[in-house]
Scaffold this motif. Structure first.
Motif, mmCIF file in Angstrom:
data_model
loop_
_atom_site.group_PDB
_atom_site.id
_atom_site.type_symbol
_atom_site.label_atom_id
_atom_site.label_comp_id
_atom_site.label_asym_id
_atom_site.label_seq_id
_atom_site.Cartn_x
_atom_site.Cartn_y
_atom_site.Cartn_z
ATOM 1 N N ALA A 137 2.580 12.755 1.785
ATOM 2 C CA ALA A 137 3.162 13.081 0.475
ATOM 3 C C ALA A 137 4.673 13.221 0.591
ATOM 4 O O ALA A 137 5.428 12.727 -0.261
ATOM 5 N N GLU A 138 5.140 13.878 1.622
ATOM 6 C CA GLU A 138 6.581 14.049 1.821
ATOM 7 C C GLU A 138 7.264 12.714 2.094
ATOM 8 O O GLU A 138 8.420 12.506 1.721
ATOM 9 N N GLN A 139 6.540 11.803 2.762
ATOM 10 C CA GLN A 139 7.111 10.482 3.052
ATOM 11 C C GLN A 139 7.091 9.556 1.847
ATOM 12 O O GLN A 139 7.773 8.529 1.840
ATOM 13 N N GLY A 140 6.291 9.911 0.839
ATOM 14 C CA GLY A 140 6.218 9.079 -0.354
ATOM 15 C C GLY A 140 5.235 7.927 -0.255
ATOM 16 O O GLY A 140 5.295 6.991 -1.053
ATOM 17 N N MET A 141 4.321 7.983 0.703
ATOM 18 C CA MET A 141 3.292 6.948 0.810
ATOM 19 C C MET A 141 2.249 7.170 -0.290
ATOM 20 O O MET A 141 1.751 8.284 -0.447
ATOM 21 N N PRO A 142 1.908 6.151 -1.066
ATOM 22 C CA PRO A 142 0.926 6.342 -2.149
ATOM 23 C C PRO A 142 -0.410 6.853 -1.617
ATOM 24 O O PRO A 142 -0.880 6.405 -0.565
ATOM 25 N N LEU A 143 -1.016 7.772 -2.361
ATOM 26 C CA LEU A 143 -2.280 8.361 -1.937
ATOM 27 C C LEU A 143 -3.363 7.298 -1.799
ATOM 28 O O LEU A 143 -4.170 7.334 -0.856
ATOM 29 N N ALA A 144 -3.412 6.345 -2.719
ATOM 30 C CA ALA A 144 -4.436 5.299 -2.648
ATOM 31 C C ALA A 144 -4.328 4.518 -1.349
ATOM 32 O O ALA A 144 -5.345 4.129 -0.748
ATOM 33 N N THR A 145 -3.107 4.291 -0.875
ATOM 34 C CA THR A 145 -2.906 3.552 0.380
ATOM 35 C C THR A 145 -3.392 4.361 1.571
ATOM 36 O O THR A 145 -3.998 3.822 2.502
ATOM 37 N N VAL A 146 -3.152 5.669 1.542
ATOM 38 C CA VAL A 146 -3.593 6.526 2.641
ATOM 39 C C VAL A 146 -5.122 6.601 2.674
ATOM 40 O O VAL A 146 -5.742 6.514 3.736
ATOM 41 N N LEU A 147 -5.741 6.741 1.502
ATOM 42 C CA LEU A 147 -7.204 6.789 1.448
ATOM 43 C C LEU A 147 -7.817 5.475 1.933
ATOM 44 O O LEU A 147 -8.855 5.476 2.621
ATOM 45 N N LYS A 148 -7.177 4.380 1.608
ATOM 46 C CA LYS A 148 -7.674 3.082 2.074
ATOM 47 C C LYS A 148 -7.617 3.011 3.593
ATOM 48 O O LYS A 148 -8.537 2.490 4.248
ATOM 49 N N ALA A 149 -6.558 3.559 4.195
ATOM 50 C CA ALA A 149 -6.449 3.579 5.657
ATOM 51 C C ALA A 149 -7.568 4.410 6.279
ATOM 52 O O ALA A 149 -8.116 4.054 7.334
ATOM 53 N N TYR A 150 -7.951 5.497 5.620
ATOM 54 C CA TYR A 150 -9.066 6.305 6.130
ATOM 55 C C TYR A 150 -10.363 5.510 6.089
ATOM 56 O O TYR A 150 -11.189 5.579 7.008
ATOM 57 N N ARG A 151 -10.550 4.772 4.994
ATOM 58 C CA ARG A 151 -11.758 3.957 4.919
ATOM 59 C C ARG A 151 -11.768 2.877 6.001
ATOM 60 O O ARG A 151 -12.819 2.575 6.586
ATOM 61 N N ARG A 152 -10.595 2.291 6.249
ATOM 62 C CA ARG A 152 -10.518 1.304 7.334
ATOM 63 C C ARG A 152 -10.846 1.966 8.671
ATOM 64 O O ARG A 152 -11.489 1.364 9.545
#
Length: 392
Positions: free
Chosen positions: A86-101
């Motif tokens: 969140a502090e880095q400004g990475m979109p949440l949807a992108t982070v969640l997608k990485a978790y799924r990967r």
């Protein structure tokens, strides 16, 4: 969970932990292949991503196998990742997608190692798949909650900073170029542009919010309460103050004062003072909007009530004490002055005969002791009428 299932999970987790670096490499490569943002290395560096992936895979495998972990627990790690992203400004949807990967890569590695197992063990594959995705779901949920909380905290912090810098401008600290530059950056507007300040009389039971209406009219604005009033900075651009005044009249439902336009944020404190002077020319409780340049006489008279009272006394005292004649004489005098002292045009405006107008103006002259032909009398009468408006 049966002992056989638990033993198989533990064995599988330990096997994959022994190959943790290669598994991490596979995960990073998979994330890069499915996310241009992560692949770019901005805002999350490749080193940061790999370190996070390695730590999370290790924690996920230990959680899956029921193995003891270090002081860092899965929930704490997920919360830290959410805060950081969140502090880095990475979109949440992108982070969640990485978790799924990540879940997919872990499960694929397990499935590859289950192919040569006995039929009895292979029948446990479904349960193991469910366990993997439960772990990933726990990771994702905690991470997302932390991400959203951090986003709210960052937004509140940024709002507070913007508000503080806006207040600094209104308090006159814009004379410091560093303050003006910081305020322009925080507000997202140029230091040099065409602006106006608006001051709105607040109703505590129903606070005004002019921003949506102004935004719909193409006008950027920023607002903060100041005591019983609301102060706003409006970026006029090519629209001009006429659009601002018209929009406020149509949507606000409150009295408001508008400063003359100015060309630098550093002049916002002056704009605030002049907008307040414009508001001061209006009677309370109404819904009129005053542009200072349209009510300079009212503002000048309102700045000194004693002078306003003396002006009224000197030029209109007799009319004010005339009893039932007072309303019609004041109305006729006002229209007569506004029409350039034309009896004919005044008669048209008031739907009466020209001689009636002349008789009324004559009566005003009689009651006040001033000749209707006197330039001073006409100026004095005009000022006195505006002083009456200012005094309510």
């Amino acid at each position: 969970m049966s002992e056989e299932d638990q033993a198989l999970r533990r064995e599988m987790a330990m096997t994959l932990l022994g190959d943790l670096d290669r598994l991490t490499d596979d995960l990073v490569a998979d994330i890069h292949a499915h996310s241009p943002l992560y692949f770019s290395g901005r805002p999350v560096s490749h080193t940061d991503l790999r370190g996070t992936c390695r730590s999370n895979v290790e924690l996920a495998l230990k959680d899956l196998g029921g193995l003891p972990s270090s002081d860092c627990h899965i929930e704490a790690a997920a919360a830290e990742t959410g805060r950081l992203r969140a502090e880095q400004g990475m979109p949440l949807a992108t982070v969640l997608k990485a978790y799924r990967r990540g879940g997919r890569v872990i499960w694929q590695a397990m499935a590859d190692r289950m192919r040569d197992r006995s039929p009895a063990e292979q029948r446990m594959v479904g349960d193991m798949a469910g366990a993997v995705w439960e772990t990933i779901d726990r990771f994702s949920t905690v991470m997302a909650d932390s991400y959203r909380l951090t986003t709210l905290e960052l937004q509140h912090r940024e709002d507070s900073r913007r508000g503080a810098l806006f207040e600094a401008l209104l308090d006159g600290r814009g004379s410091d170029p560093a303050v003006t530059l910081a305020a322009a950056t925080a507000l997202g507007v140029p230091a040099r542009e065409r602006y106006a300040v608006v001051v709105v009389a607040q109703d505590p039971a129903s606070p005004a919010d002019p921003a949506p209406a102004l935004e719909a009219a193409g006008l950027w604005s920023f607002w903060r309460p100041r005591g019983e009033r609301l102060a706003g900075l409006v970026r006029l651009g090519p629209a001009g103050s006429g659009t601002l005044a018209a929009t406020l009249r149509d949507s606000l439902g409150r009295t408001a004062g508008i400063s003359p336009p100015f060309d630098e944020l550093a002049l916002a404190d002056q704009g605030l003072r002049l907008a307040a002077r414009a508001l001061g020319t209006l009677p309370p409780g109404g819904s009129e909007v005053a542009e200072l340049d349209e009510r300079l006489v009212h503002a000048a008279l309102g700045a000194d009530r004693e002078i306003a009272e003396r002006t009224v006394l000197r030029y209109l005292d007799g009319v004010l004490r005339s009893g039932s004649e007072r309303p019609v004489l004041l109305e006729t005098l006002g229209v007569w002055l506004d029409t350039g002292c034309s009896a004919a045009r005044t008669a048209e405006r008031l739907y009466c005969h020209r001689n009636t107008v002349l008789n009324r103006i004559g009566r005003v002259a009689e009651l006040t002791g001033w000749s209707a032909e006197s330039g001073e009398a006409r100026l004095g009468w005009a000022l006195a009428l505006r002083a009456l408006e200012t005094m309510g």
